[in-house]
Design an enzyme around this catalytic site. Structure first.
Site, short mmCIF file in Angstrom:
data_model
loop_
_atom_site.label_atom_id
_atom_site.label_comp_id
_atom_site.label_asym_id
_atom_site.label_seq_id
_atom_site.Cartn_x
_atom_site.Cartn_y
_atom_site.Cartn_z
CG ASP A 1 4.20 -4.58 -5.92
OD1 ASP A 1 4.04 -5.80 -5.76
OD2 ASP A 1 4.70 -4.09 -6.94
CG ASP B 1 8.86 -11.21 -3.16
OD1 ASP B 1 8.46 -12.08 -3.95
OD2 ASP B 1 8.28 -10.94 -2.09
CG HIS C 1 1.87 -8.33 -9.45
ND1 HIS C 1 1.37 -7.15 -8.98
CD2 HIS C 1 3.19 -8.33 -9.10
CE1 HIS C 1 2.33 -6.46 -8.35
NE2 HIS C 1 3.44 -7.18 -8.42
CG HIS D 1 16.91 35.71 8.26
ND1 HIS D 1 16.96 34.38 8.63
CD2 HIS D 1 16.15 36.33 9.20
CE1 HIS D 1 16.28 34.20 9.74
NE2 HIS D 1 15.76 35.36 10.11
#
Ligand code: FES
Ligand code: FE
Length: 457
Positions: free
Chosen positions: A369, A208, A216, A106
């Site tokens: 991950d 971690d 990995h 508005h």
């Protein structure tokens, strides 16, 4: 149902156990929005993103949209990005420069200091009068900067930002204070969603290193397939023996829900995931970093970090990210590339390439991950699965206070000290009326932890 009692029962950090319904329960999620995201200091933006008066940047605190704005006097304010008329967003570009925020519904307009300054057809629509000073944007209660990073909190009783960060500031300085001139954000921000709870990501970055060996492994193998001289140039020490055997030392830090872990090596350019230009840069700027940070932080390799609850970064790869929660089952990642302000332009570009290649939305490490987290979240749809306790015992009883200038409660890098601390502080916040009450519980937990440790000096 009394969540206060239930939540503490789901976390048994003294015995290293956690019940995974904490990742799925919608009631717990609602409580997180109120008691974690409504109280903690949350990262909003980097000073370099809004250098001039009227510059703004849109972000979130939890699920609340927030606009961060540089004021005429050079200070920074942050506002709930919500029109006071019918709740529309008043600032909808990701970032920019403006004199006012005009609501697209508005047309109410707000100055960059949050004041409501213009209401279309005001005399006709509000013949009885409208007290505009009552309907300005809601301002984030406290905003503060730490070496270029701007944070905000809704908690009027919040301790100051430095106190909130505690010993984590020492670890964060490893990124922010490596060189004269500080840091800046380079390029745009990568934004994407992952179908998992925000705590999987935040906890992994806090605690971690362990997953890297396995999750990995394929990436490490690809790098391992490079010719030996190229590997040596990367300086990782991964050529013949794994880094955890060749590193000079490695540590994990956990305190007040924050966490960090890294190896440190013989060489200042030792990072396996980055371009040659970046390795060269680390080598060339090592003397300055050594002088500013000391040997341990100047020699760190690929450290992982979380400032509780949702700001994470990786040393050496220039990725800094926020885990914006999107319900119990989804997180929205915002990944920034942060570099030294005084780095040459080609090095900044190399950092950006490296960060994108490894940790962008399609990054070769990022994918490893998120694949895990998404799969876990699916498994936790099962009633049995989400009520089966998980083991979080790694490194229990081996916490110590070091005597070589490394602050806080530490452990060997392969540990879950920081994870246990993360969840204990999380539970303390959810079950306490104030941040201070939660902190007192966390302090008591940490005191016992160190007292009980075999290796406490
Ligand atoms: Fe913003 Fe109506 S919702 S002007
Ligand atoms: Fe990882």
């Amino acid at each position: 149902m009394n969540k206060t009692i239930d939540i503490q029962a789901l976390i048994d950090s003294k015995n290293g156990q956690v019940t995974p319904s904490i990742y799925t329960d919608p009631e717990i999620y609602e409580l997180e929005l109120e008691r974690i995201f409504g109280r903690c200091w949350l990262f909003l933006a980097h000073e370099s993103q809004i250098p001039k008066a009227g510059d703004f940047f849109n972000t979130y605190m939890g699920e609340d949209p927030i606009v961060v704005v540089r004021q005429k006097d050079g200070t920074v304010k942050a506002f709930l990005n919500q029109c006071r008329h019918r709740s529309m967003r008043v600032s909808y570009a990701d970032s920019g420069n403006t004199k006012a925020f005009t609501c697209p519904y508005h047309g109410w307009s707000y100055a960059t200091n949050g004041d409501l300054i213009e209401v279309p057809l005001e005399p006709r629509a509000y013949p009885q009068g409208l007290c505009k000073s009552k309907w300005g944007l809601q301002e984030v209660t406290k905003v503060a900067s730490y070496k270029g990073l701007i944070f905000g909190t809704w908690d009027e009783n919040a301790v100051n930002l430095e106190e909130y960060m505690g010993d984590m500031a020492w670890y964060l300085d490893g990124v922010l204070d490596r060189r004269e001139g500080g840091t800046e954000i380079v390029g745009g921000i990568h934004k994407w969603t992952i179908d998992c709870n925000w705590k999987f990501a935040a906890e992994q970055f806090a605690s971690d290193q362990y997953h890297a060996l396995f999750s990995h492994a394929s990436a490490v193998q690809v790098l391992g397939a490079k010719p030996e001289d190229e590997q040596k140039a990367l300086g990782s020490g991964q050529t013949a023996r794994p880094v955890w055997e060749t590193a000079k030392d490695a540590l994990q830090f956990g305190q007040d829900g924050h966490g960090s872990g890294f190896f440190f090596t013989e060489k200042p350019d030792a990072n396996v995931w980055v371009d040659g230009e970046v390795s060269d840069y680390y080598r060339e700027t090592y003397p300055e970093a050594l002088e500013r940070l000391g040997e341990i932080r100047a020699l760190r390799l690929a450290g992982h970090n979380t400032l509780f609850p949702t700001l994470s970064w990786l040393n050496g790869t220039a990725t800094l990210r926020v885990w914006h929660p999107r319900g119990p089952n989804q997180v929205e990642v915002w990944a920034f590339c942060i570099t030294d302000k005084n780095a040459p332009e080609e090095v900044k570009a190399a950092f950006e390439r490296s960060a994108t290649r490894a940790f962008g939305p399609a990054g070769f490490l990022e994918q490893d991950d998120s694949e895990n987290w998404v799969e876990i979240q699916k498994i936790l749809r099962g009633h049995r699965a989400r009520n089966s306790q998980l083991c979080m015992e790694m490194g229990m009883g081996n916490e110590k206070i070091r005597d070589d200038g490394v602050p806080g409660i530490t452990n060997y890098i392969f540990s879950e000290t920081a994870a246990r601390g993360f969840y204990q502080h999380w539970a303390n916040l959810l079950s306490s009326q104030t941040w201070q009450e939660a902190k007192a519980k966390t302090d008591a937990y940490q005191k016992t932890l160190v007292e009980n440790s075999k290796e406490t000096a």
